[in-house]
Design an enzyme around this catalytic site. Structure first.
Site, PDB file in Angstrom:
ATOM      1  N   PHE A   1       0.366  74.913  45.062  1.00 40.10           N
ATOM      2  CA  PHE A   1      -0.719  74.382  45.867  1.00 40.10           C
ATOM      3  C   PHE A   1      -2.048  74.908  45.334  1.00 40.10           C
ATOM      4  CE2 PHE A   1       1.718  73.652  50.132  1.00 40.10           C
ATOM      5  CZ  PHE A   1       2.415  72.622  49.542  1.00 40.10           C
TER       6      PHE A   1
ATOM      7  N   LYS B   1      16.285  74.687  41.504  1.00 43.67           N
ATOM      8  CA  LYS B   1      15.953  74.815  42.925  1.00 43.67           C
ATOM      9  C   LYS B   1      16.933  74.038  43.800  1.00 43.67           C
ATOM     10  CE  LYS B   1      10.941  75.588  42.457  1.00 43.67           C
ATOM     11  NZ  LYS B   1      10.795  75.473  40.988  1.00 43.67           N
TER      12      LYS B   1
ATOM     13  N   HIS C   1      13.532  76.787  47.060  1.00 40.64           N
ATOM     14  CA  HIS C   1      12.242  77.074  46.442  1.00 40.64           C
ATOM     15  C   HIS C   1      11.748  78.434  46.909  1.00 40.64           C
ATOM     16  CE1 HIS C   1       8.462  76.792  44.664  1.00 40.64           C
ATOM     17  NE2 HIS C   1       7.915  75.777  45.302  1.00 40.64           N
TER      18      HIS C   1
ATOM     19  N   CYS D   1       2.916  78.710  44.251  1.00 39.05           N
ATOM     20  CA  CYS D   1       4.267  78.662  43.697  1.00 39.05           C
ATOM     21  C   CYS D   1       4.309  78.889  42.185  1.00 39.05           C
ATOM     22  CB  CYS D   1       4.926  77.334  44.049  1.00 39.05           C
ATOM     23  SG  CYS D   1       5.021  77.054  45.834  1.00 39.05           S
TER      24      CYS D   1
ATOM     25  N   HIS E   1       9.967  72.374  37.534  1.00 40.14           N
ATOM     26  CA  HIS E   1       9.530  72.820  38.870  1.00 40.14           C
ATOM     27  C   HIS E   1      10.318  72.047  39.921  1.00 40.14           C
ATOM     28  CE1 HIS E   1       6.918  74.703  41.763  1.00 40.14           C
ATOM     29  NE2 HIS E   1       6.627  73.526  42.294  1.00 40.14           N
TER      30      HIS E   1
ATOM     31  N   GLU F   1       6.017  65.310  37.516  1.00 40.52           N
ATOM     32  CA  GLU F   1       6.448  66.216  36.451  1.00 40.52           C
ATOM     33  C   GLU F   1       7.193  65.479  35.355  1.00 40.52           C
ATOM     34  OE1 GLU F   1       8.775  70.466  35.742  1.00 40.52           O
ATOM     35  OE2 GLU F   1       8.791  69.549  37.733  1.00 40.52           O
TER      36      GLU F   1
END
Length: 419
Positions: free
Chosen positions: A406, A340, A345, A168, A308, A319
């Site tokens: 990831f 998002k 996403h 991502c 994010h 975060e």
């Protein structure tokens, strides 16, 4: 010893294909308005699936952009790439005469590549009793780098050309790479971005299997709710984002319009877990710190962070911990928002789409909102301006985009108002 002079890098073209708009202007207006792109999945029968909704593109017909015969040779992720890149290239005027195309490159990202192509061909293989009669386009539709090749082929761009894959964080990685190549003098302009077409049976079921997706099937438009006490996972999105990064002197010499400036970038690793972010956000904090230092800025100069923030129980907290730890007493003065919550996403395309949001924020001095958050979770650090509910006006001289993937990948890009 050789001395390297770093060039300024500006943004001269934008292109977007998103669940809340099929071009940059529509996307940005809907983002400011807080419009959700989520709804029931229409691409396949979801009866047996845990998650039955996603952020799909709306009223999108590829044949309006690409001839049917050519479109059939491309997976959807490449089709999406071609649409967004075309808007950005035309916006920047890079397809006009007088451009040295040997100095124009393409760095394009996709975390997954041709998922639908792979799924379809394997099912056909099974249905044919495993007789290997694969399409001659199987591999060239599947591989993640093919979008970069297709864009270059269409326009004759002969410069740097490759694909970044960091889950991502992929399209932010593409932006950071493009930024570095241009400021080192290795290219005059690069089309950088990413595309993703993950709303497939395998895509939804696979992310369901690791409990990453929201299952709020009764209320899709409110399912992506970053920071909320009831957040239960992210909402899958699809589409593409493209930015034309260009050497400043080159852009000025040809009279290009300039949207903003990219001034810094960094990539780090959590080195912690395959899918979970570090609970204290150590990799994210390091990435933000390095990106700000790379930009030659101080923490106090950052106005906006496009987080994010995917609406997952663990990710949102880590975060914000990274932000509060790094910025300290300055953290409450920032605007932070999770776009998002509207787009879903877009996986490997997320960074490019959110970079566009950052650039537009510096242009118009407005922060797009975080929608759907009604009750902030007890685990969320207090005292932060999360831009809840509606857009906020403020001077935005510096905006930063965070993306994490990831594998522990972190990619951070810093943008500045053009003056």
């Amino acid at each position: 010893m050789r001395t390297v002079t770093l060039r300024r890098v500006v943004i001269t073209g934008l292109g977007a294909l998103t669940p809340i708009g099929n071009d940059v202007n529509t996307f940005w207006e809907n983002l400011k308005a807080g419009k959700s792109g989520a709804g029931p999945i229409t691409k396949f029968d979801t009866t047996e699936f845990k998650t039955k909704f996603a952020c799909e593109l709306k009223d999108f017909d590829i044949e309006k952009f690409i001839e049917k015969k050519e479109a059939r040779k491309m997976d959807q992720f490449t089709q999406y790439a071609m649409v967004a890149a075309s808007e950005a290239v035309e916006d920047a005027g890079l397809n006009s005469g007088g451009i040295d195309k040997t100095k124009v490159g393409v760095i394009w990202a996709s975390g997954n590549g041709g998922m639908q192509t792979f799924e379809d061909q394997i099912l056909e293989f099974q249905q044919a009793n495993f007789v290997p009669k694969f399409s001659p386009f199987f591999i060239i539709k599947l591989i993640s780098d093919i979008a970069a090749g297709q864009i270059a082929l269409k326009y004759g761009f002969m410069g740097i050309n490759f694909c970044t894959v960091s889950a991502c964080a992929s399209s932010s990685s593409a932006l950071v790479d493009a930024f570095n190549y241009i400021r080192l003098g290795k290219a005059k302009a690069i089309i950088a971005g990413g595309s993703e077409a993950p709303i497939t049976r395998a895509g939804i079921a696979g992310f369901n299997a690791i409990k990453a997706l929201s299952t709020r099937n009764e209320d899709p438009s409110h399912a992506s709710r970053p920071f909320d006490t009831d957040r239960d996972g992210f909402v899958m999105g699809e589409g593409a984002g493209a930015l034309v990064l260009e050497e400043y002197e080159h852009a000025v010499a040809r009279g290009a319009k300039i949207y903003g400036e990219m001034v810094g970038g960094a990539m780090t690793a959590d080195a912690y877990h395959l899918t979970a972010t570090h609970p204290e956000g150590l990799g994210a904090r390091l990435g933000m710190q390095e990106a700000i230092e790379d930009a030659g800025l101080t923490l106090a100069e950052v106005d906006y962070i496009n987080g994010h923030c995917t609406s997952t129980p663990v990710g949102d907290v880590s975060e914000l911990k990274a932000i509060t730890t790094l910025f300290g007493d300055l953290a409450p003065k920032l605007n932070i928002s999770a776009t998002k919550s509207m787009t879903g996403h877009l996986l490997g395309a997320a960074g490019a789409i959110e970079a566009i949001a950052c650039v537009k924020a510096t242009q118009e001095d407005i922060i797009p909102p975080t929608i759907n958050t009604t009750t902030i979770g007890d685990d969320i650090p207090s005292g932060l301006n999360l831009t809840l509910g509606q857009a906020q006006k403020r001077t935005v001289n510096v905006a930063m985009s965070n993306t994490f993937g990831f594998g522990g990948h972190n990619a951070i890009a810093v943008f500045k108002k053009y003056k």
